[in-house]
Design a protein around this motif. Structure first.
Motif, PDB file in Angstrom:
ATOM      1  N   HIS A 261       0.858  -1.181   0.000  1.00  0.00           N
ATOM      2  CA  HIS A 261       0.000   0.000   0.000  1.00  0.00           C
ATOM      3  C   HIS A 261       0.896   1.232   0.000  1.00  0.00           C
ATOM      4  O   HIS A 261       1.856   1.335   0.767  1.00  0.00           O
ATOM      5  N   PHE A 262       0.607   2.187  -0.882  1.00  0.00           N
ATOM      6  CA  PHE A 262       1.388   3.426  -0.925  1.00  0.00           C
ATOM      7  C   PHE A 262       0.484   4.541  -1.439  1.00  0.00           C
ATOM      8  O   PHE A 262      -0.567   4.303  -2.035  1.00  0.00           O
ATOM      9  N   SER A 263       0.903   5.778  -1.201  1.00  0.00           N
ATOM     10  CA  SER A 263       0.128   6.956  -1.592  1.00  0.00           C
ATOM     11  C   SER A 263       0.730   7.621  -2.820  1.00  0.00           C
ATOM     12  O   SER A 263       1.948   7.725  -2.952  1.00  0.00           O
ATOM     13  N   CYS A 264      -0.153   8.074  -3.706  1.00  0.00           N
ATOM     14  CA  CYS A 264       0.258   8.822  -4.903  1.00  0.00           C
ATOM     15  C   CYS A 264       0.289  10.329  -4.658  1.00  0.00           C
ATOM     16  O   CYS A 264       0.448  11.113  -5.597  1.00  0.00           O
ATOM     17  N   GLU A 265       0.123  10.737  -3.407  1.00  0.00           N
ATOM     18  CA  GLU A 265      -0.032  12.154  -3.083  1.00  0.00           C
ATOM     19  C   GLU A 265       1.139  12.999  -3.581  1.00  0.00           C
ATOM     20  O   GLU A 265       0.957  14.128  -4.051  1.00  0.00           O
ATOM     21  N   THR A 266       2.361  12.467  -3.507  1.00  0.00           N
ATOM     22  CA  THR A 266       3.524  13.279  -3.896  1.00  0.00           C
ATOM     23  C   THR A 266       3.582  13.537  -5.395  1.00  0.00           C
ATOM     24  O   THR A 266       4.328  14.402  -5.842  1.00  0.00           O
ATOM     25  N   GLY A 267       2.796  12.778  -6.165  1.00  0.00           N
ATOM     26  CA  GLY A 267       2.764  13.011  -7.608  1.00  0.00           C
ATOM     27  C   GLY A 267       1.835  14.127  -8.029  1.00  0.00           C
ATOM     28  O   GLY A 267       1.791  14.487  -9.213  1.00  0.00           O
ATOM     29  N   LYS A 268       1.122  14.701  -7.066  1.00  0.00           N
ATOM     30  CA  LYS A 268       0.139  15.729  -7.396  1.00  0.00           C
ATOM     31  C   LYS A 268       0.777  16.944  -8.048  1.00  0.00           C
ATOM     32  O   LYS A 268       0.236  17.529  -8.992  1.00  0.00           O
ATOM     33  N   VAL A 269       1.954  17.349  -7.564  1.00  0.00           N
ATOM     34  CA  VAL A 269       2.575  18.580  -8.050  1.00  0.00           C
ATOM     35  C   VAL A 269       3.092  18.429  -9.474  1.00  0.00           C
ATOM     36  O   VAL A 269       3.391  19.425 -10.138  1.00  0.00           O
ATOM     37  N   ALA A 270       3.187  17.192  -9.967  1.00  0.00           N
ATOM     38  CA  ALA A 270       3.715  16.997 -11.317  1.00  0.00           C
ATOM     39  C   ALA A 270       2.756  17.475 -12.385  1.00  0.00           C
ATOM     40  O   ALA A 270       3.177  17.862 -13.481  1.00  0.00           O
ATOM     41  N   GLY A 271       1.449  17.460 -12.103  1.00  0.00           N
ATOM     42  CA  GLY A 271       0.477  17.920 -13.085  1.00  0.00           C
ATOM     43  C   GLY A 271       0.605  17.157 -14.389  1.00  0.00           C
ATOM     44  O   GLY A 271       0.538  15.926 -14.428  1.00  0.00           O
ATOM     45  N   ASP A 272       0.812  17.871 -15.491  1.00  0.00           N
ATOM     46  CA  ASP A 272       0.921  17.249 -16.810  1.00  0.00           C
ATOM     47  C   ASP A 272       2.309  16.693 -17.101  1.00  0.00           C
ATOM     48  O   ASP A 272       2.518  16.076 -18.155  1.00  0.00           O
TER      49      ASP A 272
END
Length: 536
Positions: free
Chosen positions: A68-79
């Motif tokens: 189990h892991f979170s994708c939260e840190t990828g939010k700032v990547a946008g496009d």
């Protein structure tokens, strides 16, 4: 000592918690069959807790490498799908090093044959090297945006046929919304995700539900077993009635009582304590509540909530996507008919939407309280009639939910009276055509014992091209009074017809007209009850 958790995942031994994996009873079967599926639920319902426990169980049983892991840190990547993929892979590795035996760790470094396929290349290499089938639980998947989300979903779909040797054996996507609604995360333009879903390999979407009454009782009983402090049956029933089992609210009420109100063992926790905790939570506007409140002024939320609050009819709502969105936020109930999810949210929504009105009302002090300690409801209604005549024109023109503005003004007026001592129960929903209020006011009885005064008020609106709602309103009020066991009540009819004789224009096309005079009179219900009638 364990406590009721209101922030982040729950951990056994630290928090009171229900068996988490049991909340997704079909998940293990789907994983055993090597399927990809979606879990979604509103915020603060236990998604992360459940997925963490599921992954741990699967790994501990020795058949899978479950992560189990979170994708939260990828939010700032946008496009920027390359940066987004790297963020997801980094989150996988860090979590694996924290949770998995070293023999199950992903390769170091991740292979990077092609920037467009970093995720699929990495998962293929890991699956080939890992001695167990991979099970990946992507939490906060809808934190990914734009091309990053499209890329991640598309690569998972593309590698699906290669499992288990060349891809994850089973994948769980978890977020606030169902995968069908990820177009919104793709930037709001449906074309961003194409005409078909980039994750059309999923076999099922599972919604994590609220607690039922027995589960609330079981959770509270853990506190009793640890401390010897009981929750009375009435307290448990009241907590469930107020929250409809919403997990954060259930825990927050108990935490407020046991920690912040400092009700210490062995003092029993009563329904009165639950009521006091509810009021404190609403006034404090904790983070979870604030996150919901922030949504109220979104157009797609207003389009659903406004007719629900006004007691309109389902035919007035033609935005199926908006209904799904507001339901996924947790603002309306998961089941039909359309209605606000629970009584606490009903009160929070009404008080937030009418806050600017309540701020404009001079606190009435004790002038509405009689010598016997009871509220003088006739005096309240006469005072409101004058207030409405003087200020209704301005106030209804400034509230954002125009269709329910008069009702919000009255609720704010009543709230200014009961604040800190009494409470108001609100009932409204699609198809009711009305709002029902029950004002509760504690007062001393003749012998000094505690009693609660209850006043039933029904609110209706008379709109253009409608018949006078008086007859229907008194009949409906009879039913409401039957349920409360009361002999008398109040019917308030707001006349919003644009051609109402003697009315003055508000200057707002949505608001109708405010009457120059407000009439207070008496009438009788179909079952012979005396009814106070306020026409405003």
């Amino acid at each position: 000592m364990r406590f009721f958790n209101t922030a982040g995942p729950c951990f056994a031994g630290q928090h009171y918690m229900l068996p988490p994996v049991e909340r997704l009873p079909r998940a293990i079967d789907l994983i055993d069959r090597g399927l990809y599926f979606v879990v979604h639920a509103p915020r603060q319902t236990g998604k992360s807790t459940t997925l963490m426990a599921l992954a741990k169980r699967l790994t501990d049983e020795g058949r899978y490498a479950a992560l189990h892991f979170s994708c939260e840190t990828g939010k700032v990547a946008g496009d920027d799908h390359v940066a987004g993929q790297r963020a997801v892979l980094r989150a996988m590795r860090q979590r694996a090093m924290d949770e998995l035996p070293t023999s199950l760790w992903p390769p170091e470094p991740w292979p990077a044959y092609d920037d467009a396929h970093l995720l699929s290349d990495g998962l293929r290499t890991w699956a080939q090297a890992c001695p167990r089938p991979l099970v990946l639980l992507f939490d906060e998947i809808d934190a990914l945006r734009g091309d990053t989300l499209v890329s991640v979903l598309s690569q998972l779909r593309d590698r699906y046929v290669a499992r288990p040797q060349g891809a994850a054996w089973s994948v769980v996507l978890c977020g606030l919304r169902d995968v069908r609604d990820y177009k919104a995360a793709g930037g709001g333009d449906p074309s961003r995700l194409g005409t078909s879903s980039p994750f059309n390999i999923k076999v099922e979407s599972m919604r994590l539900g609220d607690f039922d009454a027995d589960e609330v009782a079981a959770l509270y009983r853990q506190h009793t077993e640890d401390t010897g402090q009981p929750f009375t049956d009435e307290a448990v029933a009241r907590a469930f009635a107020l929250t409809a089992g919403q997990p954060w609210l259930v825990n927050a009420l108990a935490n407020e009582i046991t920690r912040k109100m400092d009700i210490q063992p062995p003092t029993p926790i009563t329904a009165e304590h639950v009521e006091a905790a509810k009021e404190r939570l609403i006034l404090a506007r904790a983070t979870h509540l604030d996150s919901l409140v922030a949504r109220l002024h979104e157009d797609r939320v207003r389009r659903i909530l406004e007719p629900v609050l006004a007691g309109g009819y389902a035919g007035e709502i033609s935005y199926d996507d908006d209904v799904s969105y507001v339901r996924d936020l947790g603002l309306i109930a998961a089941s039909r008919p359309l209605r606000v999810a629970n009584p606490m949210y009903r009160e929070i929504i009404a008080r937030v939407l009418s806050a600017q009105v309540e701020d404009a009302i001079t606190p009435p002090g004790a002038r509405f309280i009689g010598a016997d300690g009871r509220i003088d409801m006739d005096l309240v209604l006469r005072s409101f009639a004058e207030f409405w005549r003087q200020h209704g024109e301005v106030l209804t023109g400034t509230l954002p939910y125009h269709e329910v503005a008069p009702q919000l003004v009255l609720m704010a007026y009543l709230q200014s009276i009961v604040n800190g001592t009494g409470s108001i129960d609100r009932e409204y929903g699609i198809g009711r055509g009305r709002i029902d209020l029950c004002v509760r006011w504690p007062h001393p009885g003749p012998g000094g014992e505690r009693r609660v005064q209850r006043e039933a008020i029904e609110l209706k609106v008379w709109r253009d091209r409608q018949a006078d709602p008086l007859a229907q309103g008194t009949a409906e009020l009879d039913d409401y009074l039957d349920g409360l066991g009361l002999d008398t009540g109040v019917l308030v009819i707001f006349d919003r017809r644009h051609d109402r004789p003697g009315a003055r224009a508000t200057g707002d096309e949505h608001a109708g007209r405010v009457p120059a005079e407000v009439a207070l009179s008496r009438t009788t219900s179909p079952r012979g009850r005396p009814i106070t009638l306020l026409r405003a």
